[in-house]
Design a protein around this motif. Sequence first.
Motif, PDB file in Angstrom:
ATOM      1  N   VAL A  14     -43.123 -36.947  38.304  1.00 58.39           N
ATOM      2  CA  VAL A  14     -41.688 -36.027  38.269  1.00 58.39           C
ATOM      3  C   VAL A  14     -41.914 -34.938  37.353  1.00 58.39           C
ATOM      4  CG1 VAL A  14     -39.465 -36.155  38.684  1.00 58.39           C
ATOM      5  CG2 VAL A  14     -40.534 -38.248  39.245  1.00 58.39           C
ATOM      6  N   GLN A  15     -41.453 -33.796  37.906  1.00 59.16           N
ATOM      7  CA  GLN A  15     -41.221 -32.579  36.937  1.00 59.16           C
ATOM      8  C   GLN A  15     -39.703 -32.501  37.218  1.00 59.16           C
ATOM      9  OE1 GLN A  15     -43.275 -29.082  37.263  1.00 59.16           O
ATOM     10  NE2 GLN A  15     -45.224 -30.078  37.857  1.00 59.16           N
ATOM     11  N   ILE A  16     -39.045 -32.469  35.885  1.00 53.65           N
ATOM     12  CA  ILE A  16     -37.588 -32.358  36.096  1.00 53.65           C
ATOM     13  C   ILE A  16     -37.090 -31.001  35.353  1.00 53.65           C
ATOM     14  CG2 ILE A  16     -35.565 -33.628  34.745  1.00 53.65           C
ATOM     15  CD1 ILE A  16     -37.561 -35.739  34.149  1.00 53.65           C
ATOM     16  N   PRO A  17     -36.548 -30.171  36.162  1.00 52.56           N
ATOM     17  CA  PRO A  17     -35.883 -28.946  35.804  1.00 52.56           C
ATOM     18  C   PRO A  17     -34.885 -28.838  35.079  1.00 52.56           C
ATOM     19  CG  PRO A  17     -35.331 -29.424  38.194  1.00 52.56           C
ATOM     20  CD  PRO A  17     -36.107 -30.693  37.717  1.00 52.56           C
ATOM     21  N   THR A  18     -35.159 -29.163  33.617  1.00 58.61           N
ATOM     22  CA  THR A  18     -33.964 -29.121  32.609  1.00 58.61           C
ATOM     23  C   THR A  18     -33.583 -27.640  32.294  1.00 58.61           C
ATOM     24  OG1 THR A  18     -35.605 -29.742  31.199  1.00 58.61           O
ATOM     25  CG2 THR A  18     -34.500 -31.476  31.957  1.00 58.61           C
ATOM     26  N   GLY A  19     -34.487 -26.826  32.521  1.00 61.10           N
ATOM     27  CA  GLY A  19     -34.059 -25.415  32.140  1.00 61.10           C
ATOM     28  C   GLY A  19     -34.042 -25.297  30.630  1.00 61.10           C
ATOM     29  N   GLU A  20     -34.923 -25.864  29.680  1.00 61.11           N
ATOM     30  CA  GLU A  20     -34.893 -25.832  28.236  1.00 61.11           C
ATOM     31  C   GLU A  20     -35.510 -24.728  27.804  1.00 61.11           C
ATOM     32  OE1 GLU A  20     -35.623 -29.723  26.437  1.00 61.11           O
ATOM     33  OE2 GLU A  20     -35.257 -30.678  28.558  1.00 61.11           O
ATOM     34  N   GLN A  21     -34.993 -24.025  26.595  1.00 60.95           N
ATOM     35  CA  GLN A  21     -35.803 -23.157  25.574  1.00 60.95           C
ATOM     36  C   GLN A  21     -35.960 -23.387  24.307  1.00 60.95           C
ATOM     37  OE1 GLN A  21     -32.650 -20.085  26.592  1.00 60.95           O
ATOM     38  NE2 GLN A  21     -34.225 -18.982  27.664  1.00 60.95           N
ATOM     39  N   TYR A  22     -37.176 -23.279  23.703  1.00 58.62           N
ATOM     40  CA  TYR A  22     -37.265 -23.580  22.465  1.00 58.62           C
ATOM     41  C   TYR A  22     -36.971 -22.527  21.550  1.00 58.62           C
ATOM     42  CZ  TYR A  22     -40.723 -27.324  24.230  1.00 58.62           C
ATOM     43  OH  TYR A  22     -41.274 -28.128  24.932  1.00 58.62           O
ATOM     44  N   GLY A  23     -36.585 -22.951  20.311  1.00 55.35           N
ATOM     45  CA  GLY A  23     -36.210 -22.147  19.210  1.00 55.35           C
ATOM     46  C   GLY A  23     -36.718 -22.278  17.946  1.00 55.35           C
ATOM     47  N   ILE A  24     -36.669 -21.513  16.967  1.00 57.08           N
ATOM     48  CA  ILE A  24     -36.987 -21.955  15.748  1.00 57.08           C
ATOM     49  C   ILE A  24     -35.633 -22.255  14.911  1.00 57.08           C
ATOM     50  CG2 ILE A  24     -38.030 -20.969  13.521  1.00 57.08           C
ATOM     51  CD1 ILE A  24     -39.450 -19.166  15.280  1.00 57.08           C
ATOM     52  N   ALA A  25     -35.599 -23.397  14.068  1.00 57.77           N
ATOM     53  CA  ALA A  25     -34.264 -23.906  13.463  1.00 57.77           C
ATOM     54  C   ALA A  25     -34.327 -23.399  12.056  1.00 57.77           C
ATOM     55  CB  ALA A  25     -34.581 -25.334  13.471  1.00 57.77           C
ATOM     56  N   VAL A  26     -33.226 -22.687  11.881  1.00 50.12           N
ATOM     57  CA  VAL A  26     -32.742 -22.286  10.189  1.00 50.12           C
ATOM     58  C   VAL A  26     -31.507 -22.782   9.783  1.00 50.12           C
ATOM     59  CG1 VAL A  26     -32.828 -20.020   9.113  1.00 50.12           C
ATOM     60  CG2 VAL A  26     -33.961 -20.211  11.422  1.00 50.12           C
ATOM     61  N   SER A  27     -31.337 -22.754   8.637  1.00 49.57           N
ATOM     62  CA  SER A  27     -30.107 -23.378   7.997  1.00 49.57           C
ATOM     63  C   SER A  27     -29.090 -22.465   8.389  1.00 49.57           C
ATOM     64  CB  SER A  27     -30.508 -23.489   6.396  1.00 49.57           C
ATOM     65  OG  SER A  27     -29.260 -23.547   5.837  1.00 49.57           O
TER      66      SER A  27
ATOM     67  N   MET B  19     -38.586 -27.315  19.337  1.00 46.34           N
ATOM     68  CA  MET B  19     -37.363 -27.883  19.524  1.00 46.34           C
ATOM     69  C   MET B  19     -36.397 -27.028  20.490  1.00 46.34           C
ATOM     70  SD  MET B  19     -34.877 -28.428  16.339  1.00 46.34           S
ATOM     71  CE  MET B  19     -35.678 -29.655  15.580  1.00 46.34           C
ATOM     72  N   THR B  20     -35.667 -27.753  21.581  1.00 47.08           N
ATOM     73  CA  THR B  20     -35.048 -27.387  22.336  1.00 47.08           C
ATOM     74  C   THR B  20     -33.670 -26.968  21.799  1.00 47.08           C
ATOM     75  OG1 THR B  20     -35.700 -28.676  24.176  1.00 47.08           O
ATOM     76  CG2 THR B  20     -33.700 -27.821  24.565  1.00 47.08           C
ATOM     77  N   ILE B  21     -33.156 -25.558  22.063  1.00 42.45           N
ATOM     78  CA  ILE B  21     -31.999 -25.229  21.546  1.00 42.45           C
ATOM     79  C   ILE B  21     -30.751 -25.978  22.510  1.00 42.45           C
ATOM     80  CG2 ILE B  21     -30.281 -23.247  21.480  1.00 42.45           C
ATOM     81  CD1 ILE B  21     -32.976 -21.368  21.555  1.00 42.45           C
ATOM     82  N   THR B  22     -30.012 -26.722  21.563  1.00 39.11           N
ATOM     83  CA  THR B  22     -28.769 -27.396  22.371  1.00 39.11           C
ATOM     84  C   THR B  22     -27.336 -27.287  21.591  1.00 39.11           C
ATOM     85  OG1 THR B  22     -29.091 -29.532  20.973  1.00 39.11           O
ATOM     86  CG2 THR B  22     -30.448 -29.282  23.003  1.00 39.11           C
ATOM     87  N   ASP B  23     -26.741 -27.293  22.219  1.00 40.37           N
ATOM     88  CA  ASP B  23     -25.157 -27.009  21.669  1.00 40.37           C
ATOM     89  C   ASP B  23     -24.862 -28.170  20.531  1.00 40.37           C
ATOM     90  OD1 ASP B  23     -24.485 -25.160  23.259  1.00 40.37           O
ATOM     91  OD2 ASP B  23     -23.354 -26.272  24.669  1.00 40.37           O
ATOM     92  N   GLU B  24     -25.692 -29.279  20.927  1.00 38.10           N
ATOM     93  CA  GLU B  24     -25.342 -30.275  19.795  1.00 38.10           C
ATOM     94  C   GLU B  24     -25.881 -30.140  18.293  1.00 38.10           C
ATOM     95  OE1 GLU B  24     -23.744 -33.889  18.373  1.00 38.10           O
ATOM     96  OE2 GLU B  24     -23.325 -32.899  20.348  1.00 38.10           O
ATOM     97  N   ARG B  25     -27.332 -29.523  18.477  1.00 42.50           N
ATOM     98  CA  ARG B  25     -28.119 -29.255  17.488  1.00 42.50           C
ATOM     99  C   ARG B  25     -27.524 -28.087  16.681  1.00 42.50           C
ATOM    100  NH1 ARG B  25     -33.811 -30.239  20.571  1.00 42.50           N
ATOM    101  NH2 ARG B  25     -34.108 -32.619  19.885  1.00 42.50           N
ATOM    102  N   LYS B  26     -26.894 -27.188  17.433  1.00 41.88           N
ATOM    103  CA  LYS B  26     -26.311 -25.978  16.872  1.00 41.88           C
ATOM    104  C   LYS B  26     -25.130 -26.042  16.090  1.00 41.88           C
ATOM    105  CE  LYS B  26     -26.138 -22.219  19.692  1.00 41.88           C
ATOM    106  NZ  LYS B  26     -25.998 -21.672  21.093  1.00 41.88           N
ATOM    107  N   LYS B  27     -24.632 -27.282  15.973  1.00 45.64           N
ATOM    108  CA  LYS B  27     -23.496 -27.650  15.394  1.00 45.64           C
ATOM    109  C   LYS B  27     -23.979 -27.911  13.810  1.00 45.64           C
ATOM    110  CE  LYS B  27     -20.930 -30.039  18.857  1.00 45.64           C
ATOM    111  NZ  LYS B  27     -20.265 -31.551  19.288  1.00 45.64           N
TER     112      LYS B  27
END
Length: 261
Positions: A213-226, A105-113
């Motif tokens: 096509v390789q798309i350089p989005t620069g994403e990072q995976y993190g572990i999701a926690v409550s 799972m990519t760390i995103t500002d939307e998910r971090k809400k």
Amino acid sequence: MAAAVMLAGCGNSSSPSSSSSSSSSDDSYTLVTDGKLTCICNAAFPPFESIDENTREIKGFDVDLAAALADKMGLESTWLPSQQFDSIVPLIKQGGKADIAVTGMTITDERKKEIDFTDPYLDSNQAIVVAKTATATTEEELDVAGKKICAQSGTTGGDWAQENLTKATYVPCDDFVQCFAGVSTGLYDAAVCDLPVSENMVNNSYSDLTISVQIPTGEQYGIAVSKDNPNLTKALNKALSEIKEDGTLDDIEVKWFGTTI
């Protein structure tokens, strides 16, 4: 996709800082089951997680990662049956069924809400996958009316497709296997998927497809926690730092990717 519960990792005793109920200790955290780190994922995301055809258990990079982290924490990792990807954030936010989601799972500002994330454990980009016989392979050629672009529902690949291929028709799918099968049969013109998974799919399962096509989005995976369990995030970060330092994470990467990422 159904999956039997899988037990992985070692260590049967619960960490002194963990508890199945609240505690006043500064470093305390709660677990669904005392002594166990209960994990969820969408198990159609190889090599991060998939269902073993013989044992029907969940296997993959994230499974080994969770086992290694649990071991450092004095816990045992256990896996719930595979979940739809777009249901995972709500499940973690609600709590009570799983302690963490380890599912590429990519760390995103939307998910971090909605949820917390550990420190990143892997970097990733996106990819556009098409049939080897396709005549439309670039972003410009695919961004036209009449083209169908698929991605797994609730993913950053789907977000990218909707934001950048606005003239084409976006089709959300249940998982990436459905996406690749759809491109292979000609149902869809292209799929947008995380690059490591795309590479695994075209190299091992769909030889008729290719990454155009390789798309350089620069994403990072993190572990999701409550968000209600901040000390579990801290404990996971400590364990993650330890497996990075002692080479365990490198070993897991080599096992599943053939090299360190």
